[in-house]
Scaffold this motif. Structure first.
Motif, PDB file in Angstrom:
ATOM      1  N   VAL A   1      -6.059  -4.434  -8.116  1.00  0.00           N
ATOM      2  CA  VAL A   1      -6.588  -4.366  -9.482  1.00  0.00           C
ATOM      3  C   VAL A   1      -5.656  -3.548 -10.371  1.00  0.00           C
ATOM      4  O   VAL A   1      -5.323  -3.954 -11.503  1.00  0.00           O
ATOM      5  CB  VAL A   1      -8.010  -3.764  -9.478  1.00  0.00           C
ATOM      6  N   ILE A   2      -5.206  -2.396  -9.878  1.00  0.00           N
ATOM      7  CA  ILE A   2      -4.320  -1.550 -10.683  1.00  0.00           C
ATOM      8  C   ILE A   2      -2.982  -2.248 -10.912  1.00  0.00           C
ATOM      9  O   ILE A   2      -2.448  -2.258 -12.031  1.00  0.00           O
ATOM     10  CB  ILE A   2      -4.106  -0.196 -10.000  1.00  0.00           C
TER      11      ILE A   2
ATOM     12  N   LEU B   1     -14.006   6.721  -4.794  1.00  0.00           N
ATOM     13  CA  LEU B   1     -12.845   5.895  -4.464  1.00  0.00           C
ATOM     14  C   LEU B   1     -13.070   5.089  -3.185  1.00  0.00           C
ATOM     15  O   LEU B   1     -12.628   3.949  -3.083  1.00  0.00           O
ATOM     16  CB  LEU B   1     -11.604   6.771  -4.320  1.00  0.00           C
ATOM     17  N   LEU B   2     -13.763   5.694  -2.221  1.00  0.00           N
ATOM     18  CA  LEU B   2     -14.019   4.988  -0.965  1.00  0.00           C
ATOM     19  C   LEU B   2     -15.045   3.872  -1.122  1.00  0.00           C
ATOM     20  O   LEU B   2     -15.201   3.048  -0.217  1.00  0.00           O
ATOM     21  CB  LEU B   2     -14.480   5.973   0.107  1.00  0.00           C
ATOM     22  N   ALA B   3     -15.748   3.846  -2.252  1.00  0.00           N
ATOM     23  CA  ALA B   3     -16.701   2.770  -2.502  1.00  0.00           C
ATOM     24  C   ALA B   3     -15.987   1.443  -2.734  1.00  0.00           C
ATOM     25  O   ALA B   3     -16.589   0.372  -2.596  1.00  0.00           O
ATOM     26  CB  ALA B   3     -17.580   3.101  -3.702  1.00  0.00           C
ATOM     27  N   PHE B   4     -14.686   1.510  -3.106  1.00  0.00           N
ATOM     28  CA  PHE B   4     -13.891   0.306  -3.306  1.00  0.00           C
ATOM     29  C   PHE B   4     -12.920   0.153  -2.136  1.00  0.00           C
ATOM     30  O   PHE B   4     -12.314   1.130  -1.711  1.00  0.00           O
ATOM     31  CB  PHE B   4     -13.100   0.394  -4.611  1.00  0.00           C
ATOM     32  N   PRO B   5     -12.745  -1.066  -1.629  1.00  0.00           N
ATOM     33  CA  PRO B   5     -11.715  -1.276  -0.602  1.00  0.00           C
ATOM     34  C   PRO B   5     -10.347  -0.880  -1.143  1.00  0.00           C
ATOM     35  O   PRO B   5     -10.008  -1.181  -2.291  1.00  0.00           O
ATOM     36  CB  PRO B   5     -11.804  -2.787  -0.326  1.00  0.00           C
ATOM     37  N   ALA B   6      -9.560  -0.195  -0.321  1.00  0.00           N
ATOM     38  CA  ALA B   6      -8.277   0.338  -0.790  1.00  0.00           C
ATOM     39  C   ALA B   6      -7.355  -0.756  -1.303  1.00  0.00           C
ATOM     40  O   ALA B   6      -6.745  -0.624  -2.375  1.00  0.00           O
ATOM     41  CB  ALA B   6      -7.602   1.112   0.348  1.00  0.00           C
TER      42      ALA B   6
ATOM     43  N   GLY C   1       3.094  -6.602   0.739  1.00  0.00           N
ATOM     44  CA  GLY C   1       1.963  -7.487   0.485  1.00  0.00           C
ATOM     45  C   GLY C   1       1.782  -7.789  -0.996  1.00  0.00           C
ATOM     46  O   GLY C   1       1.530  -8.938  -1.381  1.00  0.00           O
ATOM     47  N   LEU C   2       1.918  -6.755  -1.836  1.00  0.00           N
ATOM     48  CA  LEU C   2       1.808  -6.974  -3.282  1.00  0.00           C
ATOM     49  C   LEU C   2       2.902  -7.905  -3.777  1.00  0.00           C
ATOM     50  O   LEU C   2       2.650  -8.819  -4.579  1.00  0.00           O
ATOM     51  CB  LEU C   2       1.884  -5.637  -4.019  1.00  0.00           C
TER      52      LEU C   2
ATOM     53  N   VAL D   1       8.225  -0.733 -11.126  1.00  0.00           N
ATOM     54  CA  VAL D   1       8.216   0.181  -9.987  1.00  0.00           C
ATOM     55  C   VAL D   1       7.176   1.273 -10.184  1.00  0.00           C
ATOM     56  O   VAL D   1       6.446   1.637  -9.244  1.00  0.00           O
ATOM     57  CB  VAL D   1       9.614   0.791  -9.782  1.00  0.00           C
ATOM     58  N   LEU D   2       7.061   1.815 -11.406  1.00  0.00           N
ATOM     59  CA  LEU D   2       6.101   2.884 -11.671  1.00  0.00           C
ATOM     60  C   LEU D   2       4.669   2.410 -11.452  1.00  0.00           C
ATOM     61  O   LEU D   2       3.838   3.145 -10.905  1.00  0.00           O
ATOM     62  CB  LEU D   2       6.278   3.409 -13.096  1.00  0.00           C
ATOM     63  N   VAL D   3       4.372   1.191 -11.886  1.00  0.00           N
ATOM     64  CA  VAL D   3       3.019   0.657 -11.697  1.00  0.00           C
ATOM     65  C   VAL D   3       2.718   0.477 -10.214  1.00  0.00           C
ATOM     66  O   VAL D   3       1.617   0.791  -9.747  1.00  0.00           O
ATOM     67  CB  VAL D   3       2.867  -0.682 -12.453  1.00  0.00           C
ATOM     68  N   VAL D   4       3.693  -0.005  -9.452  1.00  0.00           N
ATOM     69  CA  VAL D   4       3.494  -0.187  -8.018  1.00  0.00           C
ATOM     70  C   VAL D   4       3.252   1.155  -7.330  1.00  0.00           C
ATOM     71  O   VAL D   4       2.353   1.285  -6.488  1.00  0.00           O
ATOM     72  CB  VAL D   4       4.710  -0.908  -7.400  1.00  0.00           C
ATOM     73  N   VAL D   5       4.039   2.173  -7.678  1.00  0.00           N
ATOM     74  CA  VAL D   5       3.854   3.501  -7.085  1.00  0.00           C
ATOM     75  C   VAL D   5       2.480   4.056  -7.440  1.00  0.00           C
ATOM     76  O   VAL D   5       1.779   4.630  -6.586  1.00  0.00           O
ATOM     77  CB  VAL D   5       4.972   4.455  -7.541  1.00  0.00           C
ATOM     78  N   ALA D   6       2.084   3.903  -8.713  1.00  0.00           N
ATOM     79  CA  ALA D   6       0.764   4.391  -9.126  1.00  0.00           C
ATOM     80  C   ALA D   6      -0.357   3.658  -8.393  1.00  0.00           C
ATOM     81  O   ALA D   6      -1.339   4.280  -7.954  1.00  0.00           O
ATOM     82  CB  ALA D   6       0.604   4.226 -10.636  1.00  0.00           C
ATOM     83  N   ALA D   7      -0.218   2.338  -8.241  1.00  0.00           N
ATOM     84  CA  ALA D   7      -1.251   1.565  -7.555  1.00  0.00           C
ATOM     85  C   ALA D   7      -1.339   1.942  -6.078  1.00  0.00           C
ATOM     86  O   ALA D   7      -2.438   2.080  -5.528  1.00  0.00           O
ATOM     87  CB  ALA D   7      -0.967   0.070  -7.705  1.00  0.00           C
ATOM     88  N   LEU D   8      -0.188   2.131  -5.451  1.00  0.00           N
ATOM     89  CA  LEU D   8      -0.184   2.471  -4.032  1.00  0.00           C
ATOM     90  C   LEU D   8      -0.617   3.909  -3.781  1.00  0.00           C
ATOM     91  O   LEU D   8      -0.985   4.251  -2.652  1.00  0.00           O
ATOM     92  CB  LEU D   8       1.217   2.247  -3.450  1.00  0.00           C
TER      93      LEU D   8
END
Length: 291
Positions: A143-144, A132-137, A227-228, A152-159
């Motif tokens: 991407v997610i 996971l750390l190989a990709f910038p947070a 930001g998103l 809202v669920l997608v945003v929570v999962a992505a964050l």
């Protein structure tokens, strides 16, 4: 003859009292945000998709066609900016708390299990964190969030994709240290099950550091959500977000500064006070919690 100048005890007590009051300011500010975000939407009727072109770009304090006052002005579609700030506070609190809770549950569980049992659970956790750390947070979050329909669920999962790593690292370190303590050895000798040892003897010692870390992660999550939404890949248009409001006002910065400035100030005050509170909790619980 030499004069000895001493410090009056009253002055020292006054500075201590002033310092205590100043340290309570973040609690008061966060309480105000919680009340505004929780109670404000119940007493303020607002439809984020309804437009009123007759009231567009009104300055703060201007009357509107419905007879009310736009205390924070209106945006380019005639929507009340104050209502957007109030509803945005609720959105930020809900998403921030949800993301921190999900990250905390995943990270704490993985951390104490890997630290206590070591072996392959610790190896799996370490390799997963490395991947996971190989990709910038922020890139992984974008991407997610962009790969699915906005919700809202997608945003929570992505964050939640990366913040759990911090919780896992903290609790793993505590678990590695505590598992070698005499009372843990005594519990093993008495036949206490590993699950009971984790829940009764290790998990309680992680509460202080985890709470301190949660406040800092909450600030980062709120900022990332804004930001998103600013980029247009966060929440849907039916939800109100400070990031959306700031983005809606970027083309009117010269003529209608209040559209972006006032939500931006509200966001900045929240982030700053959460950061101060997180530093206070880190200083209290981050060091010496196992002594």
């Amino acid at each position: 003859m030499t004069a000895v100048v001493g410090v009056q005890p009253g002055a020292g007590r006054g500075r201590v009292a002033a310092g205590r009051w100043l340290s309570r300011i973040p609690y008061a500010v966060l309480a105000v945000y919680a009340v505004v975000g929780g109670v404000g939407p119940l007493v303020m009727d607002y439809n984020p998709v309804r437009v009123s072109l007759e009231d567009r770009l009104l300055s703060p304090g201007s009357p509107v066609m419905s007879g009310g006052i736009a205390w924070f002005g209106t945006d380019g579609l005639g929507r009340d900016v104050l209502a957007q700030v109030v509803y945005g506070a609720r959105t930020s609190v809900i998403i921030g708390v949800s993301t921190v809770v999900v990250s905390c549950l995943i990270g704490v569980t993985a951390g104490i299990v890997a630290g206590y049992f070591r072996g392959w659970p610790d190896t799996v956790l370490a390799r997963g964190i490395d991947i996971l750390l190989a990709f910038p947070a922020i890139l992984l979050t974008i991407v997610i969030a962009g790969a699915f329909e906005r919700s809202v669920l997608v945003v929570v999962a992505a964050l939640s994709a990366t913040p759990w790593i911090s919780f896992a690292r903290v609790t793993r370190g505590i678990s590695l240290s505590v598992r070698e303590r005499p009372w843990i050895d005594a519990a093993r000798v008495l036949g206490v099950r590993p699950v009971a040892i984790l829940l009764r003897h290790i998990l309680p010692l992680t509460v202080g550091p985890v709470v301190a870390l949660a406040t800092l992660e909450f600030a980062l999550v709120v900022l990332a959500e804004a930001g998103l939404s600013f980029l247009g890949i966060g929440l849907p248009n039916s939800a109100v977000s400070w990031g959306q409001t700031i983005a809606n006002g970027k083309q009117y910065l010269e003529t209608a500064w209040w559209i972006s400035a006032l939500p931006g100030i509200a966001l900045s005050l929240l982030i700053i006070n959460i950061g101060i509170l997180g530093d206070q909790l880190t200083a209290r619980y981050g060091r010496g919690h196992l002594r």
